[in-house]
Design a protein around this motif. Structure first.
Motif, mmCIF file in Angstrom:
data_model
loop_
_atom_site.group_PDB
_atom_site.id
_atom_site.type_symbol
_atom_site.label_atom_id
_atom_site.label_comp_id
_atom_site.label_asym_id
_atom_site.label_seq_id
_atom_site.Cartn_x
_atom_site.Cartn_y
_atom_site.Cartn_z
ATOM 1 N N ALA A 78 43.174 -77.699 20.948
ATOM 2 C CA ALA A 78 42.060 -77.930 20.025
ATOM 3 C C ALA A 78 42.286 -77.202 18.702
ATOM 4 C CB ALA A 78 40.754 -77.468 20.672
ATOM 5 N N ARG A 79 42.803 -75.971 18.796
ATOM 6 C CA ARG A 79 43.093 -75.237 17.561
ATOM 7 C C ARG A 79 44.175 -75.941 16.749
ATOM 8 N NH1 ARG A 79 43.145 -69.071 19.925
ATOM 9 N NH2 ARG A 79 40.890 -68.797 19.980
ATOM 10 N N ARG A 80 45.194 -76.434 17.456
ATOM 11 C CA ARG A 80 46.270 -77.128 16.753
ATOM 12 C C ARG A 80 45.731 -78.384 16.063
ATOM 13 N NH1 ARG A 80 48.987 -81.301 17.996
ATOM 14 N NH2 ARG A 80 48.185 -81.347 20.118
ATOM 15 N N GLN A 81 44.873 -79.144 16.774
ATOM 16 C CA GLN A 81 44.297 -80.351 16.177
ATOM 17 C C GLN A 81 43.400 -79.999 14.984
ATOM 18 O OE1 GLN A 81 42.337 -82.548 19.252
ATOM 19 N NE2 GLN A 81 44.240 -83.210 20.215
ATOM 20 N N ALA A 82 42.641 -78.891 15.141
ATOM 21 C CA ALA A 82 41.774 -78.482 14.026
ATOM 22 C C ALA A 82 42.609 -78.105 12.802
ATOM 23 C CB ALA A 82 40.915 -77.295 14.460
ATOM 24 N N ASN A 83 43.701 -77.395 13.038
ATOM 25 C CA ASN A 83 44.576 -77.036 11.910
ATOM 26 C C ASN A 83 45.185 -78.275 11.269
ATOM 27 O OD1 ASN A 83 44.162 -74.286 12.153
ATOM 28 N ND2 ASN A 83 45.812 -74.027 13.626
ATOM 29 N N GLY A 126 42.880 -82.907 5.702
ATOM 30 C CA GLY A 126 41.762 -82.947 4.759
ATOM 31 C C GLY A 126 42.151 -82.384 3.403
ATOM 32 N N LYS A 127 42.926 -81.287 3.425
ATOM 33 C CA LYS A 127 43.380 -80.708 2.156
ATOM 34 C C LYS A 127 44.275 -81.691 1.407
ATOM 35 C CE LYS A 127 43.166 -75.794 3.310
ATOM 36 N NZ LYS A 127 43.954 -74.574 3.550
ATOM 37 N N ALA A 128 45.162 -82.365 2.149
ATOM 38 C CA ALA A 128 46.063 -83.325 1.501
ATOM 39 C C ALA A 128 45.272 -84.486 0.906
ATOM 40 C CB ALA A 128 47.087 -83.828 2.513
#
Length: 196
Positions: free
Chosen positions: A100-105, A111-113
């Motif tokens: 989940a952390r990996r997916q969130a990152n 989103g930034k891109a």
């Protein structure tokens, strides 16, 4: 061999030694003297008691102890199994949390891109629109300038024609021509319209 049988054999093995000790002190009646008859009956009663206990009590007691032991072992096995299952669930939970952390990152990076792309698009559109506005303004200024030049050119032609017609109508006297031109220029400076 059961425990009751083992106890009986131990007692029977000790009886001859007791009887032998009894034979040596017969007629003494001391504090440590052994009464053979009483000892024999005690052994008989003890044997009967051991037999009865072995026949009717030892088996249920041993069965209860074994059942209890089996129950405790089953409880320990169940606890170990649950502990193992809990460890597996904990490992799975940790793995899911890491995923989940990996997916969130990844989502944050995506989103930034996307935000950066949108920002660049907006800047590009704004720049293009500003350039378009500047181009339109320059074209409008040029058009206005051309129009003003046309008007000025027409006015100049009219003025030249007016001046020429005045000069033609008047005599070719230099003093008079000079006076005519000065008057014409003064009329132009005052902003009035020159009559032809």
């Amino acid at each position: 061999m059961s425990r009751a049988t083992t106890a009986m054999l131990a007692l029977s093995a000790s009886v001859p030694q007791v009887l032998w000790a009894q034979g040596g002190g017969e007629g003494g009646g001391g504090l440590y003297d052994i009464n053979t008859g009483l000892s024999a009956w005690t052994l008989v009663v003890f044997g009967i008691l051991v037999f009865i206990l072995g026949k009717y009590a030892w088996k249920p007691i041993l069965a209860a102890v074994e059942a209890r032991e089996k129950g405790i072992q089953a409880a320990l096995d169940g606890a170990a199994a649950r502990n193992k299952e809990a460890a597996g669930l904990l490992a799975e939970h940790k793995e899911q949390l890491a995923d989940a952390r990996r997916q969130a990152n990844e989502l944050i990076a995506e989103g930034k891109a996307v935000g950066e792309t949108v920002r660049k698009d907006i800047e590009e559109k704004a720049r293009a629109e500003a350039q378009s506005i500047v181009d339109r303004a320059l074209a409008e200024i040029e058009r206005e300038r051309d129009a003003a030049l046309d008007i000025l050119r027409k006015e100049s032609v009219e003025l030249a024609l007016a001046a020429a017609s005045r000069l033609i109508q008047e005599n070719f006297d230099q003093a008079k021509d000079r006076q005519l031109v000065e008057r014409y220029l003064s009329e132009l400076g005052a902003g009035g319209r020159v009559d032809t």
